[in-house]
Design a protein around this motif. Structure first.
Motif, PDB file in Angstrom:
ATOM      1  N   GLU A 266       0.839  -1.206   0.000  1.00 53.30           N
ATOM      2  CA  GLU A 266       0.000   0.000   0.000  1.00 53.30           C
ATOM      3  C   GLU A 266       0.875   1.258   0.000  1.00 53.30           C
ATOM      4  OE1 GLU A 266      -2.022   1.017   3.563  1.00 53.30           O
ATOM      5  OE2 GLU A 266      -3.564   2.183   2.544  1.00 53.30           O
TER       6      GLU A 266
ATOM      7  N   ASP B  29     -12.605  20.134  13.927  1.00 55.20           N
ATOM      8  CA  ASP B  29     -11.250  20.184  13.359  1.00 55.20           C
ATOM      9  C   ASP B  29     -10.859  21.598  12.905  1.00 55.20           C
ATOM     10  OD1 ASP B  29     -11.351  17.500  13.856  1.00 55.20           O
ATOM     11  OD2 ASP B  29     -11.486  16.865  11.765  1.00 55.20           O
ATOM     12  N   CYS B  58     -11.138  12.565   7.903  1.00 56.63           N
ATOM     13  CA  CYS B  58     -11.460  13.995   7.800  1.00 56.63           C
ATOM     14  C   CYS B  58     -10.333  14.797   8.445  1.00 56.63           C
ATOM     15  CB  CYS B  58     -12.763  14.295   8.528  1.00 56.63           C
ATOM     16  SG  CYS B  58     -14.198  13.437   7.865  1.00 56.63           S
ATOM     17  N   HIS B  75      -3.643   5.552   5.386  1.00 54.69           N
ATOM     18  CA  HIS B  75      -4.431   5.419   6.604  1.00 54.69           C
ATOM     19  C   HIS B  75      -3.636   4.707   7.712  1.00 54.69           C
ATOM     20  CE1 HIS B  75      -7.993   5.435   8.948  1.00 54.69           C
ATOM     21  NE2 HIS B  75      -8.522   4.277   8.582  1.00 54.69           N
ATOM     22  N   GLY B 101      -9.659   6.868  14.586  1.00 53.83           N
ATOM     23  CA  GLY B 101      -9.609   5.624  13.815  1.00 53.83           C
ATOM     24  C   GLY B 101      -8.211   5.429  13.251  1.00 53.83           C
ATOM     25  N   ASP B 102      -7.693   6.476  12.682  1.00 57.14           N
ATOM     26  CA  ASP B 102      -6.367   6.455  12.065  1.00 57.14           C
ATOM     27  C   ASP B 102      -5.286   6.098  13.094  1.00 57.14           C
ATOM     28  OD1 ASP B 102      -4.958   7.368   9.474  1.00 57.14           O
ATOM     29  OD2 ASP B 102      -3.874   8.490  11.014  1.00 57.14           O
ATOM     30  N   ILE B 106      -6.311   1.370  13.018  1.00 56.23           N
ATOM     31  CA  ILE B 106      -5.396   0.842  11.987  1.00 56.23           C
ATOM     32  C   ILE B 106      -3.941   1.180  12.318  1.00 56.23           C
ATOM     33  CG2 ILE B 106      -5.649   2.851  10.445  1.00 56.23           C
ATOM     34  CD1 ILE B 106      -5.619   0.837   8.088  1.00 56.23           C
ATOM     35  N   ASN B 128     -13.040  12.139  17.714  1.00 53.91           N
ATOM     36  CA  ASN B 128     -14.491  12.395  17.669  1.00 53.91           C
ATOM     37  C   ASN B 128     -15.272  11.103  17.905  1.00 53.91           C
ATOM     38  OD1 ASN B 128     -14.002  11.066  15.314  1.00 53.91           O
ATOM     39  ND2 ASN B 128     -14.361  12.822  13.978  1.00 53.91           N
ATOM     40  N   TYR B 131     -15.748   7.208  12.944  1.00 57.26           N
ATOM     41  CA  TYR B 131     -15.093   7.344  11.649  1.00 57.26           C
ATOM     42  C   TYR B 131     -15.926   8.325  10.842  1.00 57.26           C
ATOM     43  CZ  TYR B 131     -12.290   3.051  12.358  1.00 57.26           C
ATOM     44  OH  TYR B 131     -11.412   2.114  12.808  1.00 57.26           O
ATOM     45  N   GLY B 132     -15.429   9.561  10.735  1.00 58.44           N
ATOM     46  CA  GLY B 132     -16.177  10.573  10.009  1.00 58.44           C
ATOM     47  C   GLY B 132     -16.126  10.348   8.517  1.00 58.44           C
ATOM     48  N   THR B 134     -15.647   7.868   6.593  1.00 59.65           N
ATOM     49  CA  THR B 134     -16.384   6.747   5.986  1.00 59.65           C
ATOM     50  C   THR B 134     -17.851   6.758   6.419  1.00 59.65           C
ATOM     51  OG1 THR B 134     -15.420   5.393   7.724  1.00 59.65           O
ATOM     52  CG2 THR B 134     -14.445   5.204   5.543  1.00 59.65           C
TER      53      THR B 134
END
Ligand SMILES: Cc1ncc(C[n+]2csc(CCOP(=O)(O)OP(=O)(O)O)c2C)c(N)n1
Ligand code: SF4
Lengths: 556, 277
Positions: A266, B29, B58, B75, B101-102, B106, B128, B131-132, B134
């Motif tokens: 990736e 943000d 985001c 990501h 999330g980032d 992951i 937040n 996952y904004g 997605t």
């Protein structure tokens, strides 16, 4: 230092060439292991068809890799009476078996060791002067006491003496006079050194067989030349760290094997899209999955060429020998930096972990020279992804005033701002392709040798075996060409057409069960549709010169 | 001439780019972006000396809205990318930024190891609890009963505790900020940048689109009643009774940052000697 390395070193000091690979059973440490040596008065690049001598101090479970130890009835098996029966899989070769009480002889010398007796015996049998060992042993034992050295020399002498009673097998002959400066080096060290000579000063990596030794060689070397190697938490981190460092202007690299390459894919795509140079050395091993970590195969070609998602052209290169690991990796650094693109270098276990005596490689002009921007005219806006004639856009290195930009894996406009417009996408895809395809790669794109209307196409570490096969076939009156692309992507169709001009039959030789190289050739090149024969097999058994020669001669 | 002393002082505005953010009106943000620009200006930095690295989400769009150098990577990998940059270019001021999330899902492994490695850069997470990008799935910090299309009835999982993990993994600076207090956030970010080693700031930054109820955060947060400690175990004890709404710097450690020396003692050609026969 193992006995095998000492033998190679001693032969090198006596003026011979040679190479040494290793093979072993599945244990982490200890257990059956073999040093596979080939010695010669002239440079050699591939294992021979068979071994002349198999010397066993212990047998343990050597039958587990008997297929990697081909012998003929003319070969000699030397076994210690203490080691027990010669395993059936080995005895089945029908070679002559003699006993040499190496352990017992060693016991008679205070501090003597059986492997030193073995060294002396082999030296005597192949005609290597025992004096050749003095320097090697001195080096190997430098931290130990003088009496350890004396005991070793006495043991080597005793081994040589004992072997006089054994009937000689193949002898080494005489070394060439007037030798050029020579090196002893592994493919892993050569790749690491090539990278540093090319300008790499930052490496991030995660340990994996068989790439680890490349990293372990680079770590202290980088410290000496003002760079750094960081052990990352995984391959995802490794490649992204290397990309981050390269964004900062430092030529960067990571090295891994198949499983690690799969994890990096990736981010390699990110390097394509963000136009960040980075070199990824993949030391191939048996796959898929964890596969055979310690043994060689040429089966990562597909993932290296086609594993990235999206239309993501990038450089793929492969060295063709231990010595060429230096050239190709150094060239890869140069190219990656010149076209601001990731380069995957496909080495493999067999060359990476083979230690070879080679003529000192020529000094190369290929170093990292990235096109950068230092200052802008007033009121000019910096466009990181400007559409230039070559497709390469000067890169601003952080710290450069007035050129701040955000590198992006999102599709973008010339300035780097994210864009999903069809026109920007097409323009940037074109740019990223053309900077690769328009670049002048020169004659280094492939090894092209010989003449005749037969050609053998191969790549990577099988090149040495093919070269030797062609020399053998020529002695039988068959003329053939060797074409081994070093630059696998972008393909060079015009140069290939020139190299194959007048060729009627093609033999493709590779070490992949699926014939990945053959399919790649079919996809990227205009080959004659008939009369292309594939000779392939998976690892770990090497492609041997004799069998390639047989294939060629059977065509007459 | 020293260009630094000659150049005029910059304001927060000088650190903003011309690009219009893609964020929804009211997204937390926006003010995090302002706080970062304010902090950079207050520290007297020049835009070209700063690089901000992010992943995907985001919040990870932030670097392009700055007039500094930026890297918008893949990501979850902002931290290793930032580490590679900082370790090879120690003179740069490096920030990593992104979402929960980032950073915690992951990229969770990198979070542990960035804290443990302690390279000298600052990590700003705009949390937040969703996952904004997605469009509304739970993240590691989402409450167990938060209903979503992907996890009907909620995940049933207890949330990840970023400050606890950062502290336990060795981060050298740990703080919580709230995007609704841009000045306070700017101060914390400036302190984090100045503090040596890996500095971690968890910024509560509402997603007004998928977590409208987070607008209430402004009524719930409070300045931490106690000042920052330099005692890691004391900081850990405070977190045991923390309800998630205390804002301020929790911990400032004294670990030596990880930084290879990058000093050349010989040339590449000199390395040849070890191979020569
Ligand atoms: C490898 C990969 N998997 C999934 C995605 C899809 N994706 C994009 S952003 C995102 C989550 C972002 O959430 P967070 O980091 O909390 O940021 P926010 O959008 O809330 O600011 C996901 C799953 C992706 N881009 N890459
Ligand atoms: S979806 Fe949420 S996080 Fe994303 S921009 Fe809108 S408000 Fe902000």
């Amino acid at each position: 230092m193992t006995a095998g390395s000492m033998l190679l070193d001693a032969a090198a000091h006596a003026g011979f060439y040679g190479l040494m690979g290793r093979t072993s059973g599945p244990q982490i440490r200890g257990g059956e292991a073999a040093a596979l040596l080939r010695l010669s008065p002239v440079p050699v690049e591939a294992p021979d068809d068979h071994f002349d001598i198999l010397l066993a101090i212990d047998w343990l479970n050597v039958q587990r890799f008997a297929a990697e130890l081909p012998l003929t009835p003319d070969s000699l098996i030397i076994t210690d009476p203490d080691a027990g029966e010669v395993p059936a899989a080995i005895a089945a070769y029908g070679a002559r078996i003699v006993e040499l009480p190496m352990k017992e002889l060693a016991k008679k010398i205070p501090g003597g060791r059986a492997n030193m007796i073995a060294l002396g015996a082999v030296a005597e049998l192949v005609g290597l002067p025992v004096s050749a060992f003095t320097e090697t042993l001195g080096k190997a034992l430098k931290k130990k006491r003088q009496d350890a050295l004396e005991a070793s020399i006495a043991a080597v002498n005793a081994g040589a003496e004992a072997a006089k009673a054994l009937q000689a097998t193949a002898r080494l002959g005489v070394p060439q006079g007037d030798l050029p400066p020579r090196w002893a080096i592994t493919g892993n060290s050569a790749a690491g050194y090539g990278a540093i000579r090319g300008g790499v000063r930052f490496v991030a990596a995660y340990p994996i067989t068989p790439a680890t030794e490349m990293l372990e060689w680079m770590a202290p070397a980088l410290q000496k030349v003002g760079g750094a190697l960081v052990q990352a938490e995984d391959e995802l981190a490794s490649i992204n760290m290397a990309i981050g460092a390269s964004f900062g202007g430092t030529p960067s690299l990571t090295a891994t094997s198949g499983p690690g390459l799969a994890l990096m894919i990736e981010a390699i795509g990110l390097a394509v899209a963000s136009e960040t140079p980075v070199v990824v050395v993949d030391v191939m091993r048996g796959g898929p999955s964890t596969g055979i970590p310690t043994k060689t195969e040429q089966s990562d070609l597909n993932i290296a060429l086609y594993g990235l998602h999206g239309d993501a052209p990038h450089l793929v290169l492969a060295p063709t020998s231990v010595a060429d690991c230096l050239f190709t990796t150094q060239w890869a650094v140069h190219l990656a930096e010149a076209v601001q693109c990731p380069a995957i270098v496909l080495s493999d276990q067999s060359m990476a972990q083979t230690r070879a005596v080679i003529d000192r490689p020529a000094d190369l002009a290929f170093v990292a020279r990235r096109e950068t921007v230092s200052a802008l005219a007033a009121e000019e806006t910096y466009k990181r992804y400007a559409l230039t004639g070559t497709g390469v856009s000067p890169m601003a290195i952080p710290g450069t005033p007035g050129c701040q930009y955000t590198a992006d894996g999102l599709e973008h406009s010339e300035t780097g701002s994210p864009s999903s417009q069809a026109s920007d996408h097409l323009a940037q895809l074109d740019k990223r392709l053309h900077k690769l395809t328009d670049y002048q790669y020169g004659d280094h794109w492939a090894v092209v040798e010989g003449e005749g209307d037969v050609a053998v196409l191969t790549w990577g570490s099988t090149t040495g075996a093919v070269r030797e096969a062609l020399a053998l076939a020529q002695a039988d009156g068959l003329k053939a060409r060797l074409v081994a692309p070093r630059l696998l992507y972008p393909a060079q169709p015009e140069k290939m057409a020139e190299a194959l001009d007048g060729v009627k039959r093609i033999l493709v030789v590779e070490q992949s069960h699926l014939g990945q190289f053959h399919k790649y050739l079919r996809a990227e090149y205009d080959l004659p549709t008939r009369d292309v024969t594939l000779f392939n097999r998976p690892g770990p058994l090497p492609m041997r010169p004799g069998e390639i020669r047989q294939r060629l001669l059977s065509w007459r | 001439m020293d260009s630094k002393t000659a150049a005029p002082a910059l304001t927060a505005k000088d650190f903003k780019s011309d690009l219009k953010p893609v964020w929804c009106p009211g997204c937390g943000d926006f003010t995090v972006l302002s706080s970062i620009t304010k902090a950079l200006a207050e520290l007297g930095l020049r835009p070209e000396e700063v690089a901000v690295v992010s992943g995907i989400g985001c919040s990870s769009r932030l670097p392009a809205y700055l007039n500094t150098y930026g890297f918008h990577g893949v990501h979850g990998r902002a931290l290793p990318t930032a580490a590679g940059l900082k370790l090879s270019r120690p003179e740069l001021t490096v920030l990593a930024a992104g979402g929960d999330g980032d950073g915690y899902s992951i990229g969770g492994n990198h979070f542990l190891h960035a804290a443990r490695r302690n390279a000298d850069f600052t990590y700003v997470v705009m949390d937040n609890r969703v996952y904004g990008m997605t469009k509304g799935q739970p993240s590691p910090t989402t409450e167990p009963d938060w209903d979503s299309a992907l996890t009907p009835g909620g995940t049933g999982l207890s949330p990840f505790r970023p400050l606890v993990i950062a502290l336990a993994s060795g981060a050298n600076f740990v703080a919580r900020a709230f995007s609704g207090d841009p000045n306070g956030t700017a101060e914390i970010i400036a302190e984090a940048i100045k503090h040596p080693g890996f500095s971690f700031i968890e910024v509560m930054s509402p997603c007004v689109t998928f977590r409208d109820e987070q607008r209430q955060w402004k009524t719930q947060v409070r300045p931490s009643p106690v000042p920052a400690t330099s005692d890691r175990s004391q900081a850990a004890r405070r977190l045991m009774t923390d309800d998630g709404f205390n804002i301020g710097i929790l911990f400032k450690g004294d670990r030596t940052p990880y930084q290879p020396p990058l000093r050349a003692r010989m040339t590449a050609a000199d390395l040849e000697a070890e191979f020569a026969l």
